[in-house]
Design a protein around this motif. Structure first.
Motif, PDB file in Angstrom:
ATOM      1  N   MET A   1      -5.337   2.533   4.575  1.00 41.30           N
ATOM      2  CA  MET A   1      -4.474   1.786   3.662  1.00 41.30           C
ATOM      3  C   MET A   1      -4.611   0.280   3.856  1.00 41.30           C
ATOM      4  SD  MET A   1      -1.106   4.142   4.159  1.00 41.30           S
ATOM      5  CE  MET A   1      -0.003   3.111   3.184  1.00 41.30           C
ATOM      6  N   ALA A   2      -4.792  -0.137   5.104  1.00 45.86           N
ATOM      7  CA  ALA A   2      -4.824  -1.562   5.434  1.00 45.86           C
ATOM      8  C   ALA A   2      -6.229  -2.162   5.355  1.00 45.86           C
ATOM      9  CB  ALA A   2      -4.249  -1.775   6.834  1.00 45.86           C
ATOM     10  N   GLY A   3      -7.229  -1.341   5.050  1.00 44.47           N
ATOM     11  CA  GLY A   3      -8.591  -1.846   4.977  1.00 44.47           C
ATOM     12  C   GLY A   3      -9.187  -2.158   6.334  1.00 44.47           C
TER      13      GLY A   3
ATOM     14  N   TYR B   1      -1.664   0.959 -10.516  1.00 42.42           N
ATOM     15  CA  TYR B   1      -1.881  -0.183 -11.412  1.00 42.42           C
ATOM     16  C   TYR B   1      -1.575  -1.505 -10.714  1.00 42.42           C
ATOM     17  CZ  TYR B   1      -1.987   3.273 -15.217  1.00 42.42           C
ATOM     18  OH  TYR B   1      -2.293   4.336 -16.030  1.00 42.42           O
ATOM     19  N   THR B   2      -0.666  -1.470  -9.733  1.00 39.51           N
ATOM     20  CA  THR B   2      -0.226  -2.730  -9.128  1.00 39.51           C
ATOM     21  C   THR B   2      -0.306  -2.753  -7.599  1.00 39.51           C
ATOM     22  OG1 THR B   2       2.058  -1.918  -9.228  1.00 39.51           O
ATOM     23  CG2 THR B   2       1.323  -3.336 -11.030  1.00 39.51           C
ATOM     24  N   VAL B   3      -0.575  -1.613  -6.948  1.00 37.90           N
ATOM     25  CA  VAL B   3      -0.572  -1.583  -5.493  1.00 37.90           C
ATOM     26  C   VAL B   3      -1.662  -0.614  -5.017  1.00 37.90           C
ATOM     27  CG1 VAL B   3       1.155   0.262  -5.371  1.00 37.90           C
ATOM     28  CG2 VAL B   3       0.928  -1.324  -3.469  1.00 37.90           C
ATOM     29  N   ARG B   4      -2.266  -0.890  -3.857  1.00 38.67           N
ATOM     30  CA  ARG B   4      -3.298   0.014  -3.318  1.00 38.67           C
ATOM     31  C   ARG B   4      -2.690   1.386  -3.063  1.00 38.67           C
ATOM     32  NH1 ARG B   4      -6.566  -2.020   1.721  1.00 38.67           N
ATOM     33  NH2 ARG B   4      -7.740  -3.067   0.076  1.00 38.67           N
ATOM     34  N   THR B   5      -3.268   2.401  -3.675  1.00 36.77           N
ATOM     35  CA  THR B   5      -2.734   3.757  -3.583  1.00 36.77           C
ATOM     36  C   THR B   5      -3.840   4.695  -3.113  1.00 36.77           C
ATOM     37  OG1 THR B   5      -1.213   3.275  -5.407  1.00 36.77           O
ATOM     38  CG2 THR B   5      -1.544   5.592  -4.848  1.00 36.77           C
ATOM     39  N   THR B   6      -3.639   5.262  -1.930  1.00 39.31           N
ATOM     40  CA  THR B   6      -4.614   6.205  -1.389  1.00 39.31           C
ATOM     41  C   THR B   6      -3.885   7.444  -0.879  1.00 39.31           C
ATOM     42  OG1 THR B   6      -4.487   5.131   0.782  1.00 39.31           O
ATOM     43  CG2 THR B   6      -6.251   4.416  -0.680  1.00 39.31           C
ATOM     44  N   PRO B   7      -4.352   8.650  -1.210  1.00 38.05           N
ATOM     45  CA  PRO B   7      -5.520   8.940  -2.036  1.00 38.05           C
ATOM     46  C   PRO B   7      -5.265   8.652  -3.513  1.00 38.05           C
ATOM     47  CG  PRO B   7      -4.381  10.976  -1.479  1.00 38.05           C
ATOM     48  CD  PRO B   7      -3.705   9.880  -0.698  1.00 38.05           C
ATOM     49  N   ALA B   8      -6.344   8.582  -4.286  1.00 35.80           N
ATOM     50  CA  ALA B   8      -6.237   8.284  -5.709  1.00 35.80           C
ATOM     51  C   ALA B   8      -5.692   9.482  -6.482  1.00 35.80           C
ATOM     52  CB  ALA B   8      -7.604   7.896  -6.262  1.00 35.80           C
TER      53      ALA B   8
ATOM     54  N   ALA C   1       0.851  -1.195   0.000  1.00 35.12           N
ATOM     55  CA  ALA C   1       0.000   0.000   0.000  1.00 35.12           C
ATOM     56  C   ALA C   1       0.886   1.244   0.000  1.00 35.12           C
ATOM     57  CB  ALA C   1      -0.925   0.014   1.205  1.00 35.12           C
ATOM     58  N   VAL C   2       0.402   2.297  -0.649  1.00 37.20           N
ATOM     59  CA  VAL C   2       1.162   3.540  -0.781  1.00 37.20           C
ATOM     60  C   VAL C   2       0.272   4.723  -0.417  1.00 37.20           C
ATOM     61  CG1 VAL C   2       2.324   5.101  -2.409  1.00 37.20           C
ATOM     62  CG2 VAL C   2       2.645   2.632  -2.622  1.00 37.20           C
ATOM     63  N   THR C   3       0.839   5.675   0.301  1.00 35.72           N
ATOM     64  CA  THR C   3       0.151   6.943   0.526  1.00 35.72           C
ATOM     65  C   THR C   3       1.188   8.062   0.455  1.00 35.72           C
ATOM     66  OG1 THR C   3      -1.441   8.104   1.916  1.00 35.72           O
ATOM     67  CG2 THR C   3       0.353   6.957   3.052  1.00 35.72           C
ATOM     68  N   THR C   4       0.748   9.295   0.666  1.00 32.28           N
ATOM     69  CA  THR C   4       1.658  10.445   0.633  1.00 32.28           C
ATOM     70  C   THR C   4       1.409  11.327   1.844  1.00 32.28           C
ATOM     71  OG1 THR C   4       0.219  12.020  -0.486  1.00 32.28           O
ATOM     72  CG2 THR C   4       1.382  10.450  -1.889  1.00 32.28           C
TER      73      THR C   4
END
Length: 276
Positions: A262-264, A49-56, A31-34
């Motif tokens: 990020m972790a749901g 495209y390949t990893v959960r990224t939040t925010p979009a 998972a990735v965030t900023t």
């Protein structure tokens, strides 16, 4: 030597738009965030495209440009200051006189008062536009500010939204210095209105993660009777300085909340445990 660099298992130092570095990151994490609003939206799109990224990327792209941000906020039905998009010098010749005195703000990459200039008339606006490098800008009417408040919220992938108690911000030289939070500090009806607006913005952006909406509370005595007293200043797509109090005054800080999204995981408790 950066704080996270000192504890991370891996540190990737590269341009935000390096496809090789983005792929290296995507291969290493789930998972990735900023924590910074100016990471290029295209980089977030590539990661998604390949990893959960939040925010979009789609949400961040709107917020990164003041012109699109203000258009989006107004389209959502939330009040913003009167403004005009200034894409070239000639655009200033057609702006309404009501926008002076105003603030000329660079549409991109400005924060903490950077990329901004107070302008009292057309001549000053043209000079400021040149000094900002003739980049795209927004000319925003200067408003009679009483104070600024923040709504920090989190929205998860199941569309649940939680909000933290509304804080009042104090600035020094245009930079946020402190935020005060305690019951009754902000009138209940005003706080509820700000929270409703912030939730509407998050939902319409389809935003996932922690987000802050800064509002100007205006001096009603200096406004026309039909002018709203609560207007959005800007949206920050990240855990925010004005939410740092959550580390000490709530059970679940804004940073833990970001990880939960990020972790749901279910969102955490946002109740204020003590004045701060």
């Amino acid at each position: 030597d950066g704080p996270t660099g000192q504890i991370a298992e891996q540190h990737i130092s590269a341009d935000y738009e390096s496809l090789a570095a983005l792929q290296q990151m995507a291969d290493a994490v789930r998972a990735v965030t900023t924590e910074f609003e100016n990471v290029p939206a295209q980089s977030l799109k590539q990661l998604s495209y390949t990893v959960r990224t939040t925010p979009a990327a789609s949400a961040v792209a709107v917020i990164q440009d003041r012109i699109s941000e203000k258009s989006f906020i107004r389209a959502t039905g939330v009040p913003v200051a009167e403004h005009a998009a200034i894409r070239q010098l000639e655009d200033l010749d057609s702006v309404e006189a009501a926008l002076f005195p105003g603030i000329l703000k660079a549409a991109r990459l400005g924060y903490d008062g950077k990329g901004q200039a107070i302008v009292n008339n057309l001549a000053e606006a043209k000079q400021a536009f040149k000094e900002l490098g003739e980049v795209e800008c927004v000319l925003e009417a200067k408003l009679p500010l009483a104070y600024e408040l923040s709504v920090v919220l989190a929205r998860n992938l199941e569309d649940d939204i939680v909000t933290y108690p509304v804080g009042v911000n104090h600035h020094i030289n245009g930079i946020l210095s402190s935020t005060t939070v305690y019951p009754g500090l902000v009138p209940e009806e005003l706080a509820a209105q700000a929270i409703d607006y912030a939730k509407a913005l998050a939902s319409n952006l389809n935003y996932f993660g922690v987000m802050c909406v800064e509002f100007f509370v205006l001096d009603a005595a200096k406004l026309s009777p039909d002018h709203p007293t609560l207007v959005v200043n800007e949206i920050a797509p990240r855990p925010h300085n004005s939410g740092h109090y959550t580390m000490n005054a709530t059970s679940c800080s804004q940073f833990e909340q970001q990880v939960r999204v990020m972790a749901g995981m279910p969102l955490g408790d946002t109740r204020l445990l003590q004045p701060t």
